[in-house]
Scaffold this motif. Structure first.
Motif, PDB file in Angstrom:
ATOM      1  N   ALA A 147      -8.300 -40.870   1.164  1.00 44.64           N
ATOM      2  CA  ALA A 147      -9.547 -40.677   0.412  1.00 44.64           C
ATOM      3  C   ALA A 147      -9.901 -41.963  -0.319  1.00 44.64           C
ATOM      4  O   ALA A 147     -11.050 -42.440  -0.289  1.00 44.64           O
ATOM      5  N   HIS A 148      -8.900 -42.543  -0.962  1.00 40.54           N
ATOM      6  CA  HIS A 148      -9.105 -43.818  -1.663  1.00 40.54           C
ATOM      7  C   HIS A 148      -9.629 -44.888  -0.690  1.00 40.54           C
ATOM      8  O   HIS A 148     -10.637 -45.552  -0.952  1.00 40.54           O
ATOM      9  N   GLY A 149      -8.924 -45.024   0.434  1.00 39.77           N
ATOM     10  CA  GLY A 149      -9.278 -46.082   1.392  1.00 39.77           C
ATOM     11  C   GLY A 149     -10.657 -45.884   2.002  1.00 39.77           C
ATOM     12  O   GLY A 149     -11.359 -46.866   2.288  1.00 39.77           O
ATOM     13  N   LEU A 150     -11.049 -44.631   2.208  1.00 39.49           N
ATOM     14  CA  LEU A 150     -12.388 -44.372   2.759  1.00 39.49           C
ATOM     15  C   LEU A 150     -13.462 -44.669   1.714  1.00 39.49           C
ATOM     16  O   LEU A 150     -14.582 -45.082   2.049  1.00 39.49           O
ATOM     17  N   ALA A 151     -13.123 -44.443   0.434  1.00 48.16           N
ATOM     18  CA  ALA A 151     -14.133 -44.609  -0.623  1.00 48.16           C
ATOM     19  C   ALA A 151     -14.390 -46.082  -0.957  1.00 48.16           C
ATOM     20  O   ALA A 151     -15.521 -46.443  -1.316  1.00 48.16           O
ATOM     21  N   VAL A 152     -13.364 -46.929  -0.856  1.00 48.14           N
ATOM     22  CA  VAL A 152     -13.538 -48.323  -1.306  1.00 48.14           C
ATOM     23  C   VAL A 152     -14.731 -49.027  -0.632  1.00 48.14           C
ATOM     24  O   VAL A 152     -15.601 -49.574  -1.330  1.00 48.14           O
ATOM     25  N   PRO A 153     -14.848 -49.016   0.711  1.00 51.98           N
ATOM     26  CA  PRO A 153     -16.001 -49.711   1.310  1.00 51.98           C
ATOM     27  C   PRO A 153     -17.348 -49.075   0.943  1.00 51.98           C
ATOM     28  O   PRO A 153     -18.370 -49.773   0.860  1.00 51.98           O
ATOM     29  N   VAL A 154     -17.337 -47.774   0.704  1.00 51.02           N
ATOM     30  CA  VAL A 154     -18.570 -47.081   0.294  1.00 51.02           C
ATOM     31  C   VAL A 154     -18.997 -47.591  -1.086  1.00 51.02           C
ATOM     32  O   VAL A 154     -20.175 -47.921  -1.320  1.00 51.02           O
ATOM     33  N   LEU A 155     -18.038 -47.689  -1.996  1.00 49.10           N
ATOM     34  CA  LEU A 155     -18.333 -48.187  -3.342  1.00 49.10           C
ATOM     35  C   LEU A 155     -18.808 -49.639  -3.268  1.00 49.10           C
ATOM     36  O   LEU A 155     -19.749 -50.029  -3.966  1.00 49.10           O
ATOM     37  N   ARG A 156     -18.164 -50.425  -2.395  1.00 44.61           N
ATOM     38  CA  ARG A 156     -18.568 -51.836  -2.253  1.00 44.61           C
ATOM     39  C   ARG A 156     -20.004 -51.948  -1.760  1.00 44.61           C
ATOM     40  O   ARG A 156     -20.778 -52.777  -2.232  1.00 44.61           O
ATOM     41  N   ALA A 157     -20.367 -51.102  -0.803  1.00 40.36           N
ATOM     42  CA  ALA A 157     -21.721 -51.190  -0.238  1.00 40.36           C
ATOM     43  C   ALA A 157     -22.765 -50.765  -1.265  1.00 40.36           C
ATOM     44  O   ALA A 157     -23.815 -51.396  -1.387  1.00 40.36           O
ATOM     45  N   ASN A 158     -22.484 -49.704  -2.021  1.00 39.58           N
ATOM     46  CA  ASN A 158     -23.497 -49.171  -2.943  1.00 39.58           C
ATOM     47  C   ASN A 158     -23.572 -49.906  -4.272  1.00 39.58           C
ATOM     48  O   ASN A 158     -24.604 -49.879  -4.935  1.00 39.58           O
ATOM     49  N   ASP A 159     -22.461 -50.479  -4.693  1.00 41.90           N
ATOM     50  CA  ASP A 159     -22.436 -51.090  -6.027  1.00 41.90           C
ATOM     51  C   ASP A 159     -21.621 -52.382  -5.962  1.00 41.90           C
ATOM     52  O   ASP A 159     -20.513 -52.470  -6.492  1.00 41.90           O
ATOM     53  N   PRO A 160     -22.198 -53.403  -5.304  1.00 41.26           N
ATOM     54  CA  PRO A 160     -21.415 -54.614  -5.019  1.00 41.26           C
ATOM     55  C   PRO A 160     -20.915 -55.351  -6.255  1.00 41.26           C
ATOM     56  O   PRO A 160     -19.874 -55.995  -6.200  1.00 41.26           O
ATOM     57  N   ALA A 161     -21.629 -55.256  -7.364  1.00 40.70           N
ATOM     58  CA  ALA A 161     -21.255 -56.090  -8.516  1.00 40.70           C
ATOM     59  C   ALA A 161     -20.029 -55.579  -9.270  1.00 40.70           C
ATOM     60  O   ALA A 161     -19.420 -56.317 -10.037  1.00 40.70           O
ATOM     61  N   SER A 162     -19.669 -54.319  -9.074  1.00 41.66           N
ATOM     62  CA  SER A 162     -18.568 -53.753  -9.862  1.00 41.66           C
ATOM     63  C   SER A 162     -17.220 -54.022  -9.195  1.00 41.66           C
ATOM     64  O   SER A 162     -17.147 -54.347  -8.014  1.00 41.66           O
ATOM     65  N   LEU A 163     -16.139 -53.824  -9.974  1.00 45.54           N
ATOM     66  CA  LEU A 163     -14.793 -53.933  -9.409  1.00 45.54           C
ATOM     67  C   LEU A 163     -14.394 -52.602  -8.781  1.00 45.54           C
ATOM     68  O   LEU A 163     -14.820 -51.542  -9.255  1.00 45.54           O
ATOM     69  N   LYS A 164     -13.568 -52.669  -7.739  1.00 45.40           N
ATOM     70  CA  LYS A 164     -13.062 -51.441  -7.107  1.00 45.40           C
ATOM     71  C   LYS A 164     -11.542 -51.465  -7.114  1.00 45.40           C
ATOM     72  O   LYS A 164     -10.932 -52.479  -6.742  1.00 45.40           O
ATOM     73  N   GLY A 165     -10.969 -50.341  -7.538  1.00 43.14           N
ATOM     74  CA  GLY A 165      -9.508 -50.294  -7.600  1.00 43.14           C
ATOM     75  C   GLY A 165      -9.001 -48.873  -7.651  1.00 43.14           C
ATOM     76  O   GLY A 165      -9.724 -47.920  -7.340  1.00 43.14           O
ATOM     77  N   ILE A 166      -7.759 -48.755  -8.027  1.00 42.86           N
ATOM     78  CA  ILE A 166      -7.109 -47.449  -8.099  1.00 42.86           C
ATOM     79  C   ILE A 166      -6.182 -47.493  -9.311  1.00 42.86           C
ATOM     80  O   ILE A 166      -5.728 -48.575  -9.709  1.00 42.86           O
ATOM     81  N   VAL A 167      -5.930 -46.326  -9.888  1.00 42.33           N
ATOM     82  CA  VAL A 167      -5.035 -46.223 -11.044  1.00 42.33           C
ATOM     83  C   VAL A 167      -3.819 -45.408 -10.651  1.00 42.33           C
ATOM     84  O   VAL A 167      -3.961 -44.323 -10.074  1.00 42.33           O
ATOM     85  N   ALA A 168      -2.634 -45.922 -10.955  1.00 41.81           N
ATOM     86  CA  ALA A 168      -1.436 -45.153 -10.628  1.00 41.81           C
ATOM     87  C   ALA A 168      -0.435 -45.224 -11.773  1.00 41.81           C
ATOM     88  O   ALA A 168      -0.451 -46.167 -12.565  1.00 41.81           O
ATOM     89  N   ASN A 169       0.402 -44.200 -11.848  1.00 41.56           N
ATOM     90  CA  ASN A 169       1.484 -44.213 -12.846  1.00 41.56           C
ATOM     91  C   ASN A 169       2.734 -44.758 -12.175  1.00 41.56           C
ATOM     92  O   ASN A 169       3.007 -44.452 -11.010  1.00 41.56           O
ATOM     93  N   PHE A 170       3.478 -45.555 -12.918  1.00 46.05           N
ATOM     94  CA  PHE A 170       4.689 -46.139 -12.354  1.00 46.05           C
ATOM     95  C   PHE A 170       5.867 -45.829 -13.255  1.00 46.05           C
ATOM     96  O   PHE A 170       5.714 -45.734 -14.468  1.00 46.05           O
ATOM     97  N   GLY A 171       7.012 -45.660 -12.634  1.00 49.31           N
ATOM     98  CA  GLY A 171       8.190 -45.276 -13.402  1.00 49.31           C
ATOM     99  C   GLY A 171       9.256 -46.350 -13.310  1.00 49.31           C
ATOM    100  O   GLY A 171       9.488 -46.940 -12.250  1.00 49.31           O
ATOM    101  N   ARG A 172       9.894 -46.621 -14.452  1.00 49.18           N
ATOM    102  CA  ARG A 172      11.040 -47.525 -14.449  1.00 49.18           C
ATOM    103  C   ARG A 172      12.288 -46.660 -14.363  1.00 49.18           C
ATOM    104  O   ARG A 172      12.471 -45.747 -15.190  1.00 49.18           O
ATOM    105  N   GLY A 173      13.113 -46.898 -13.369  1.00 47.94           N
ATOM    106  CA  GLY A 173      14.360 -46.150 -13.246  1.00 47.94           C
ATOM    107  C   GLY A 173      15.530 -47.102 -13.353  1.00 47.94           C
ATOM    108  O   GLY A 173      15.565 -48.120 -12.659  1.00 47.94           O
ATOM    109  N   THR A 174      16.471 -46.799 -14.230  1.00 48.65           N
ATOM    110  CA  THR A 174      17.649 -47.668 -14.336  1.00 48.65           C
ATOM    111  C   THR A 174      18.909 -46.815 -14.295  1.00 48.65           C
ATOM    112  O   THR A 174      18.888 -45.640 -14.656  1.00 48.65           O
ATOM    113  N   ALA A 175      19.988 -47.447 -13.843  1.00 46.02           N
ATOM    114  CA  ALA A 175      21.280 -46.749 -13.811  1.00 46.02           C
ATOM    115  C   ALA A 175      22.143 -47.297 -14.928  1.00 46.02           C
ATOM    116  O   ALA A 175      22.033 -48.460 -15.295  1.00 46.02           O
TER     117      ALA A 175
END
Ligand code: FCB
Length: 469
Positions: free
Chosen positions: A225-253
């Motif tokens: 879904a993300h990958g399909l949306a990126v070019p659509v966003l680029r075509a419709n709103d070229p001046a804005s930034l396009k990205g994704i937000v994710a949570n990341f976890g630090r795991g240590t032993a």
């Protein structure tokens, strides 16, 4: 390190008392640079309320929170912070704090019906809000999907159905045509790990399904879904930034044994590489399927290329570290550390984890895009006393995490901004209203907002930074 919660808070009070200004970064901090964006974040279902007004359709979170036993105290987002009606005052509050950026999300079920027909009233709400933010000079980061999937799509399989990815691209098309020019940065998804794993893998979040194979298939469709949306966003709103937000976890032993170190590695594969490898390398990490055998998703030709479309930014959400050990077989066992500082969520306060993830990603991924910290913050049991909220632990938390960001920048990571989670207390998903993450307190019986001490200190710093020559 102190051994119990009260000793920990005594240590924080001493730490704060020893500093003349407990928040302002030191003079050599990169956070003084005016082009480092400092803002706050929220999400539609967590603050808006008005769930059946102006044509909004039900979302999976309406259904889930109405199901007994799913959310603490039976709380729902039906009213939340009533932001749908109070947005003007909330924008004024954001502006009065001097915050320069605002990250918000759009409720998909508010803006489109099951046949894809736009809902004008819902669209107008976001237009008014974004126009006002633009007038006020606030930099806007807009997330298209912060977990409130229309229930009618879940009824057809939700993220287990490949078609949902195409419906998402249609939704991205509508929003970027309607809102072009008012959005500085578009994020397709918020935290696909939570949508896929908590939503379909263990059932802690909506829609509440629990099957390991579901989690990997849902993740694949979310990333598609993300990958399909990126070019659509680029075509419709070229001046804005396009990205994704994710949570990341630090795991240590906690030990040097090869098995425990392997467990820590697998923890990070499961939390981080599961998302970053497809986005930045165009392939799933094979270690993931060693951890979860037999869960390979169905991937069609061309999908990985679609998913790995270049990004203008990566949004990183960071909250805590997890201490793990080998479970004696091929898996991971969590081993909670004793005597560490924790928040109201029970999450360990571990700023070094943020620095280490940032520098680690920078060396692992050659094509790592510029980074924004799109969420960081903590919950505490804040009370209004004589009109004030003294959220001491949060002040110290924010200061230490911002210092970790500064260290990562100095180590060469391209980090361009930081959003506090959250602008105000809100509906904290499965934990309802009990967990308060805001820098502004919300009294849910009156909807009164009270600026916490942390927000006052952030505002003071931003004012000083602005006044710099
Ligand atoms: C993140 C979510 C956000 C908020 C914080 C505490 O996982 O993106 O909505 O609930 O956690």
């Amino acid at each position: 390190m102190a051994n119990d919660a009260s000793a920990v808070s005594d240590a924080i009070s001493r730490d704060l008392a020893a500093l003349a200004d407990p928040f302002t970064p030191p003079a050599d901090s990169t956070l003084w640079r005016k082009n480092f964006l400092l803002g706050a974040a929220t999400a539609s279902y967590q603050i808006e309320g008005a769930v059946d007004e102006d044509g909004r359709l039900p979302s999976i979170w309406d259904t889930f929170s109405a199901t007994p036993g799913k959310v603490l105290a039976g709380d729902t987002g039906a009213v939340a912070c009533d932001h749908y009606h109070r947005w003007e005052a909330d924008v004024d509050m954001l502006v009065s704090l001097g915050l320069e950026g605002y990250r918000l999300s759009i409720a998909w079920p508010r803006v489109m019906d099951a046949a894809g027909v736009p809902n004008r009233k819902g669209l107008d709400f976001y237009k008014r809000l974004l126009n006002r933010l633009k007038e006020k000079g606030i930099t806007t980061f807009v997330t298209l999907y912060h977990w409130d999937l229309p229930q009618h799509l879940e009824d057809r399989g939700g993220w287990l159905n490949r078609d949902t990815a195409y419906r998402f691209a249609d939704y991205a098309d509508l929003m970027s045509r309607e809102l072009a020019g008012t959005v500085d940065a578009w994020a397709t998804l918020n935290e696909p790990w939570c949508s896929a794993y908590l939503g379909y893998g263990n059932g802690h979040h909506a829609p509440g399904l629990a099957d390991g194979r579901f989690a990997t298939q849902a993740m694949h469709h979310l990333l598609l879904a993300h990958g399909l949306a990126v070019p659509v966003l680029r075509a419709n709103d070229p001046a804005s930034l396009k990205g994704i937000v994710a949570n990341f976890g630090r795991g240590t032993a906690n030990s040097d044994s090869a098995a425990d170190q392997r467990a820590a590695h697998l923890f990070e594969v499961q939390h981080n590489a599961w998302i970053l490898d497809p986005l930045l390398k165009g392939a799933y990490p094979q270690d993931l399927f060693e951890l979860w055998p037999g869960t390979e998703p169905l991937v069609l030709d061309g999908d990985m290329q679609t998913i790995s479309a270049p990004l203008d930014f990566l949004g990183i959400n960071y909250y805590f570290r997890t201490s793990v050990a080998s479970d004696g077989a091929h898996g991971i066992r969590e081993v909670p550390l004793e005597g560490v500082e924790r928040t109201q969520m029970g999450w360990e306060v571990y700023p070094d984890g943020l620095r280490d993830l940032l520098t680690g990603f920078n060396s692992t991924y050659r094509n790592l895009p510029p980074i924004y910290i799109t969420e960081n913050g903590m919950a505490s049991d804040d009370k209004v006393i004589d009109g004030h909220v003294d959220d001491t632990q949060r002040i110290s938390f924010l200061k230490r995490h911002l210092a970790a960001v500064d260290q990562a920048i100095k180590a060469g990571v391209d980090i361009r901004g930081y959003f506090l989670w959250s602008l105000m207390d809100n509906f904290e998903w499965a934990f309802g209203y009990e967990r308060r993450f805001g820098v502004v307190h919300v009294d849910y019986s009156t909807q009164k907002r009270t600026v916490k001490r942390s927000a006052e200190l952030v505002a003071k710093f931003l004012k000083e930074r602005k006044a710099q020559v």
